[in-house]
Design a protein around this motif. Structure first.
Motif, PDB file in Angstrom:
ATOM      1  N   ARG A  12      -1.711  14.326 -36.929  1.00  0.00           N
ATOM      2  CA  ARG A  12      -1.048  13.819 -35.726  1.00  0.00           C
ATOM      3  C   ARG A  12       0.379  13.377 -36.018  1.00  0.00           C
ATOM      4  NH1 ARG A  12      -4.067  14.738 -33.910  1.00  0.00           N
ATOM      5  NH2 ARG A  12      -5.562  13.566 -32.735  1.00  0.00           N
ATOM      6  N   PRO A 219     -16.248  20.109 -27.298  1.00  0.00           N
ATOM      7  CA  PRO A 219     -16.038  19.173 -26.189  1.00  0.00           C
ATOM      8  C   PRO A 219     -14.805  18.297 -26.327  1.00  0.00           C
ATOM      9  CG  PRO A 219     -17.897  18.473 -27.544  1.00  0.00           C
ATOM     10  CD  PRO A 219     -17.497  19.836 -28.030  1.00  0.00           C
ATOM     11  N   LEU A 220     -14.223  18.184 -27.507  1.00  0.00           N
ATOM     12  CA  LEU A 220     -12.985  17.407 -27.623  1.00  0.00           C
ATOM     13  C   LEU A 220     -11.774  18.228 -27.168  1.00  0.00           C
ATOM     14  CD1 LEU A 220     -13.304  15.353 -30.944  1.00  0.00           C
ATOM     15  CD2 LEU A 220     -14.013  14.763 -28.622  1.00  0.00           C
ATOM     16  N   ALA A 224     -14.306  20.075 -22.612  1.00  0.00           N
ATOM     17  CA  ALA A 224     -14.343  18.805 -21.882  1.00  0.00           C
ATOM     18  C   ALA A 224     -14.517  18.998 -20.377  1.00  0.00           C
ATOM     19  CB  ALA A 224     -13.072  18.001 -22.164  1.00  0.00           C
ATOM     20  N   LEU A 249     -18.428   2.899 -21.806  1.00  0.00           N
ATOM     21  CA  LEU A 249     -17.376   2.321 -22.658  1.00  0.00           C
ATOM     22  C   LEU A 249     -17.968   1.237 -23.562  1.00  0.00           C
ATOM     23  CD1 LEU A 249     -14.282   2.048 -20.265  1.00  0.00           C
ATOM     24  CD2 LEU A 249     -14.696   3.729 -22.073  1.00  0.00           C
ATOM     25  N   GLU A 253     -18.970   5.270 -25.977  1.00  0.00           N
ATOM     26  CA  GLU A 253     -19.062   6.721 -25.771  1.00  0.00           C
ATOM     27  C   GLU A 253     -17.697   7.253 -25.330  1.00  0.00           C
ATOM     28  OE1 GLU A 253     -22.232   7.621 -22.994  1.00  0.00           O
ATOM     29  OE2 GLU A 253     -23.577   6.262 -24.038  1.00  0.00           O
ATOM     30  N   LYS A 254     -17.395   8.461 -25.743  1.00  0.00           N
ATOM     31  CA  LYS A 254     -16.157   9.127 -25.286  1.00  0.00           C
ATOM     32  C   LYS A 254     -16.368   9.602 -23.862  1.00  0.00           C
ATOM     33  CE  LYS A 254     -12.802   9.496 -28.338  1.00  0.00           C
ATOM     34  NZ  LYS A 254     -12.932  10.010 -29.688  1.00  0.00           N
ATOM     35  N   MET A 256     -15.409  12.233 -21.264  1.00  0.00           N
ATOM     36  CA  MET A 256     -14.770  13.552 -21.305  1.00  0.00           C
ATOM     37  C   MET A 256     -13.812  13.751 -20.122  1.00  0.00           C
ATOM     38  SD  MET A 256     -15.654  14.751 -24.013  1.00  0.00           S
ATOM     39  CE  MET A 256     -16.727  14.087 -25.254  1.00  0.00           C
ATOM     40  N   GLY A 257     -12.678  14.395 -20.442  1.00  0.00           N
ATOM     41  CA  GLY A 257     -11.677  14.613 -19.393  1.00  0.00           C
ATOM     42  C   GLY A 257     -10.632  13.506 -19.352  1.00  0.00           C
ATOM     43  N   PHE A 258     -10.729  12.562 -20.288  1.00  0.00           N
ATOM     44  CA  PHE A 258      -9.732  11.466 -20.333  1.00  0.00           C
ATOM     45  C   PHE A 258      -9.088  11.406 -21.714  1.00  0.00           C
ATOM     46  CE2 PHE A 258     -12.214  10.319 -16.720  1.00  0.00           C
ATOM     47  CZ  PHE A 258     -11.303   9.719 -15.865  1.00  0.00           C
ATOM     48  N   GLY A 259      -7.830  10.978 -21.724  1.00  0.00           N
ATOM     49  CA  GLY A 259      -7.107  10.798 -22.982  1.00  0.00           C
ATOM     50  C   GLY A 259      -6.470  12.088 -23.454  1.00  0.00           C
ATOM     51  N   ALA A 261      -4.154  13.838 -27.101  1.00  0.00           N
ATOM     52  CA  ALA A 261      -3.585  13.640 -28.435  1.00  0.00           C
ATOM     53  C   ALA A 261      -2.076  13.410 -28.395  1.00  0.00           C
ATOM     54  CB  ALA A 261      -3.903  14.855 -29.314  1.00  0.00           C
ATOM     55  N   ARG A 264       0.852  10.138 -23.502  1.00  0.00           N
ATOM     56  CA  ARG A 264       0.493   8.724 -23.636  1.00  0.00           C
ATOM     57  C   ARG A 264       0.144   8.055 -22.322  1.00  0.00           C
ATOM     58  NH1 ARG A 264      -2.098   7.945 -27.158  1.00  0.00           N
ATOM     59  NH2 ARG A 264      -2.024  10.125 -27.674  1.00  0.00           N
ATOM     60  N   MET A 300     -10.933   4.170 -15.252  1.00  0.00           N
ATOM     61  CA  MET A 300     -10.484   4.378 -16.638  1.00  0.00           C
ATOM     62  C   MET A 300      -9.069   3.846 -16.859  1.00  0.00           C
ATOM     63  SD  MET A 300     -12.770   5.610 -18.601  1.00  0.00           S
ATOM     64  CE  MET A 300     -12.113   6.560 -19.955  1.00  0.00           C
ATOM     65  N   LEU A 306      -6.551   4.627 -19.846  1.00  0.00           N
ATOM     66  CA  LEU A 306      -6.753   6.038 -20.180  1.00  0.00           C
ATOM     67  C   LEU A 306      -6.632   6.855 -18.899  1.00  0.00           C
ATOM     68  CD1 LEU A 306      -9.672   5.920 -22.773  1.00  0.00           C
ATOM     69  CD2 LEU A 306      -7.426   6.949 -23.137  1.00  0.00           C
ATOM     70  N   PHE A 332     -10.870  28.949 -19.033  1.00  0.00           N
ATOM     71  CA  PHE A 332      -9.787  28.437 -19.892  1.00  0.00           C
ATOM     72  C   PHE A 332      -9.378  29.538 -20.883  1.00  0.00           C
ATOM     73  CE2 PHE A 332      -8.717  24.005 -21.951  1.00  0.00           C
ATOM     74  CZ  PHE A 332      -7.468  24.459 -22.339  1.00  0.00           C
TER      75      PHE A 332
HETATM   76  C1  LIG Z   1      -7.261  20.687 -22.386  1.00  0.00           C
HETATM   77  C2  LIG Z   1      -7.609  19.734 -23.457  1.00  0.00           C
HETATM   78  O1  LIG Z   1      -8.058  20.123 -24.510  1.00  0.00           O
HETATM   79  S1  LIG Z   1      -7.315  18.108 -23.138  1.00  0.00           S
HETATM   80  C3  LIG Z   1      -8.448  17.224 -24.169  1.00  0.00           C
HETATM   81  C4  LIG Z   1      -9.844  17.391 -23.684  1.00  0.00           C
HETATM   82  N1  LIG Z   1     -10.745  16.524 -24.414  1.00  0.00           N
HETATM   83  C5  LIG Z   1     -11.359  15.467 -23.822  1.00  0.00           C
HETATM   84  O2  LIG Z   1     -11.204  15.184 -22.650  1.00  0.00           O
HETATM   85  C6  LIG Z   1     -12.299  14.693 -24.697  1.00  0.00           C
HETATM   86  C7  LIG Z   1     -12.147  13.177 -24.513  1.00  0.00           C
HETATM   87  N2  LIG Z   1     -10.930  12.727 -25.118  1.00  0.00           N
HETATM   88  C8  LIG Z   1     -10.841  12.502 -26.457  1.00  0.00           C
HETATM   89  O3  LIG Z   1     -11.821  12.635 -27.200  1.00  0.00           O
HETATM   90  C9  LIG Z   1      -9.500  12.130 -27.031  1.00  0.00           C
HETATM   91  O4  LIG Z   1      -8.737  11.443 -26.076  1.00  0.00           O
HETATM   92  C10 LIG Z   1      -8.735  13.366 -27.553  1.00  0.00           C
HETATM   93  C11 LIG Z   1      -9.610  14.197 -28.501  1.00  0.00           C
HETATM   94  C12 LIG Z   1      -8.307  14.264 -26.397  1.00  0.00           C
HETATM   95  C13 LIG Z   1      -7.489  12.895 -28.275  1.00  0.00           C
HETATM   96  O5  LIG Z   1      -7.907  12.253 -29.430  1.00  0.00           O
HETATM   97  P1  LIG Z   1      -6.943  11.257 -30.218  1.00  0.00           P
HETATM   98  O6  LIG Z   1      -5.619  11.876 -30.393  1.00  0.00           O
HETATM   99  O7  LIG Z   1      -7.670  10.823 -31.419  1.00  0.00           O
HETATM  100  O8  LIG Z   1      -6.815  10.103 -29.135  1.00  0.00           O
HETATM  101  P2  LIG Z   1      -6.101   8.701 -29.263  1.00  0.00           P
HETATM  102  O9  LIG Z   1      -5.431   8.552 -30.585  1.00  0.00           O
HETATM  103  O10 LIG Z   1      -5.300   8.527 -28.033  1.00  0.00           O
HETATM  104  O11 LIG Z   1      -7.375   7.749 -29.189  1.00  0.00           O
HETATM  105  C14 LIG Z   1      -7.248   6.421 -29.511  1.00  0.00           C
HETATM  106  C15 LIG Z   1      -8.499   5.690 -29.133  1.00  0.00           C
HETATM  107  O12 LIG Z   1      -8.586   5.737 -27.690  1.00  0.00           O
HETATM  108  C16 LIG Z   1      -9.941   5.802 -27.281  1.00  0.00           C
HETATM  109  N3  LIG Z   1     -10.153   6.986 -26.484  1.00  0.00           N
HETATM  110  C17 LIG Z   1      -9.362   8.086 -26.424  1.00  0.00           C
HETATM  111  N4  LIG Z   1      -9.870   8.947 -25.548  1.00  0.00           N
HETATM  112  C18 LIG Z   1     -11.006   8.380 -25.065  1.00  0.00           C
HETATM  113  C19 LIG Z   1     -11.975   8.797 -24.127  1.00  0.00           C
HETATM  114  N5  LIG Z   1     -11.862   9.971 -23.514  1.00  0.00           N
HETATM  115  N6  LIG Z   1     -13.002   7.985 -23.871  1.00  0.00           N
HETATM  116  C20 LIG Z   1     -13.113   6.814 -24.472  1.00  0.00           C
HETATM  117  N7  LIG Z   1     -12.231   6.357 -25.370  1.00  0.00           N
HETATM  118  C21 LIG Z   1     -11.193   7.137 -25.666  1.00  0.00           C
HETATM  119  C22 LIG Z   1     -10.745   5.841 -28.517  1.00  0.00           C
HETATM  120  O13 LIG Z   1     -11.161   4.510 -28.755  1.00  0.00           O
HETATM  121  C23 LIG Z   1      -9.795   6.300 -29.617  1.00  0.00           C
HETATM  122  O14 LIG Z   1     -10.165   5.777 -30.827  1.00  0.00           O
HETATM  123  P3  LIG Z   1     -11.377   6.348 -31.737  1.00  0.00           P
HETATM  124  O15 LIG Z   1     -11.927   7.606 -31.130  1.00  0.00           O
HETATM  125  O16 LIG Z   1     -10.707   6.621 -33.035  1.00  0.00           O
HETATM  126  O17 LIG Z   1     -12.352   5.249 -31.759  1.00  0.00           O
END
Ligand SMILES: CC(=O)SCCNC(=O)CCNC(=O)[C@H](O)C(C)(C)COP(=O)(O)OP(=O)(O)OC[C@H]1O[C@@H](n2cnc3c(N)ncnc32)[C@H](O)[C@@H]1OP(=O)(O)O
Ligand SMILES: O=C([O-])CC(=O)C(=O)O
Length: 374
Positions: A12, A219-220, A224, A249, A253-254, A256-259, A261, A264, A300, A306, A332
């Motif tokens: 990253r 799924p990451l 998702a 939360l 649990e993660k 899906m569809g939020f957050g 890399a 911000r 969220m 998020l 996709f």
């Molecule tokens: C088209 C695409 O591919 S978009 C991405 C699709 N993927 C998803 O929607 C899966 C859910 N999201 C995630 O798993 C992540 O946000 C990712 C994989 C997309 C990014 O991962 P990272 O870069 O590691 O995210 P980031 O550094 O912002 O995360 C920091 C913390 O935020 C939290 N966080 C981030 N996303 C989420 C989420 N969706 N749900 C809950 N907590 C989350 C976590 O606590 C994470 O820490 P940890 O997993 O190490 O415990």
């Protein structure tokens, strides 16, 4: 956009090469393809124009677009040998595995024997992917052997027509077209980076794309949107969504569809697909799934700051258009093929084998004990 402090994990924050294809989290709304903002492209172009832009560097003029669409039109049908392979794949196979096999097998039948054929290979995959997905799906699930040719002008319409066996509405054609534009390209995401690593060994286009499909499946990443759909459908109401999500939360649990890399505070693709999802909900006549999705988004943001990534509102949008959840990630693939293939071409144009180093954290140097003493 605010930069986040990022440790080395997952590479990253480290630049892993150059690209002229795309910026993520930098200018405009936060996503550009060859200098064009994603919202401009989504409002004013078709997916075929975007594919042309990515492959050739510039948007086509009218004549170039017509020629390109005619070329793609002629490449839509599948060889009989590929149909036979698709017929042999069981109904309970993950559709991304079908895409992977379809891509790989097409590479057996029509290999890219020379890099001069790279655009031909990319266009062949672009035109054939909707049929690979739908031919297998209809054969394995409905026992119907579909005709892989339609008279639809666009790939978006072609896909919906193959899937539903009838011409889609103008609204559905347009939403699918926008969706394909939004998913087309995204810099050095995991699946694209896979394609580039493969390309850097001077491998062939079909191998690069097959590897990328396997990476997108998780799924990451691309998976998702399907996981988000399952979650949204498990909520009874907007109020229930908030209660259930709080529990998720709590259990760490993660969702899906939020957050994201890189982004911000928001994913610029979300606002676009969200507004189309709202329009589809009105047309569908039941907005409950959309209302639940909005409640998830609010919850969220309020609780974790998020935001929805591109996948979240794609789930309801696809659902409203009658797309089965298991085909979400394969769509996709149909779109991202354009980004993957463009990166393969870019890597080849200035190649050095991608081979990073690792920080060793294993055992100190030691001697092998004879097996009788271990
Ligand atoms: C088209 C695409 O591919 S978009 C991405 C699709 N993927 C998803 O929607 C899966 C859910 N999201 C995630 O798993 C992540 O946000 C990712 C994989 C997309 C990014 O991962 P990272 O870069 O590691 O995210 P980031 O550094 O912002 O995360 C920091 C913390 O935020 C939290 N966080 C981030 N996303 C989420 C989420 N969706 N749900 C809950 N907590 C989350 C976590 O606590 C994470 O820490 P940890 O997993 O190490 O415990
Ligand atoms: O960039 C990423 O890491 C994931 C993503 O949004 C994409 O590939 O579209």
């Amino acid at each position: 956009m605010v930069d986040k402090k990022l440790a080395g994990a997952g590479l990253r924050g480290q630049s892993a090469g150059e690209t002229a294809l795309c910026t993520v989290g930098k200018s405009g709304s936060g996503l550009t393809y060859r200098g064009y903002d994603i919202s401009d492209l989504a409002d004013n172009t078709s997916f075929e124009e975007v594919a042309y832009l990515l492959f050739n560097g510039e948007l086509p003029n009218k004549a170039q677009l017509e020629t390109y669409k005619t070329e793609l039109f002629a490449l839509r049908d599948l060889p009989q040998a590929l149909k036979a392979v698709l017929q042999a794949i069981p109904a309970d196979t993950h559709p991304m595995d079908v895409m992977r096999t379809g891509c790989s097998f097409l590479g057996n039948l029509e290999p890219e024997v020379d890099f001069n054929q790279q655009k031909k290979a990319a266009n062949r995959l672009l035109a054939a992917f909707p049929a690979i997905m739908c031919y297998w799906y209809k054969f394995s699930h409905d026992h119907v052997e579909i005709d892989c040719i339609t008279d639809e002008e666009s790939l978006a319409g072609h896909f919906l027509h193959l899937l539903n066996g009838k011409a889609p509405s103008q609204l559905h054609r347009r939403v699918m077209d926008v969706s394909l534009i939004l998913y087309a390209e995204h810099e050095f995401n995991a699946s694209t980076f896979t394609a580039r690593v493969c390309a850097s060994t001077l491998s062939d286009m079909f191998s690069c794309i097959t590897g990328a499909i396997g990476t997108l499946r998780g799924p990451l990443h691309g998976g998702a949107n399907e996981a988000a759909m399952d979650m949204i459908q498990s909520f009874a109401s907007p109020a229930d969504a908030k209660i259930q999500m709080a529990g998720m939360l709590e259990r760490k649990e993660k969702i899906m569809g939020f957050g994201h890399a890189i982004y911000r505070t928001s994913d610029p693709r979300n606002v676009i697909i969200k507004s189309w999802s709202e329009k589809l909900a009105q047309e569908f006549g039941d907005a409950s799934l959309y209302d639940i999705s909005v409640a998830c988004e609010e919850f969220m943001w309020d609780s974790k700051k998020l935001f929805c990534n591109a996948d979240f509102f794609h789930a309801s949008a696809y659902h409203f258009m009658g797309v089965p959840t298991k085909l979400f990630t394969p769509i996709f693939v149909c779109s991202r093929l354009t980004g993957w293939a463009s990166h393969v071409m870019e890597q080849r144009s200035n190649n050095r084998i991608i081979r990073p180093s690792a920080d060793y954290i294993g055992a100190e140097p030691r001697k092998v004990l004879p097996i009788s003493e271990r």
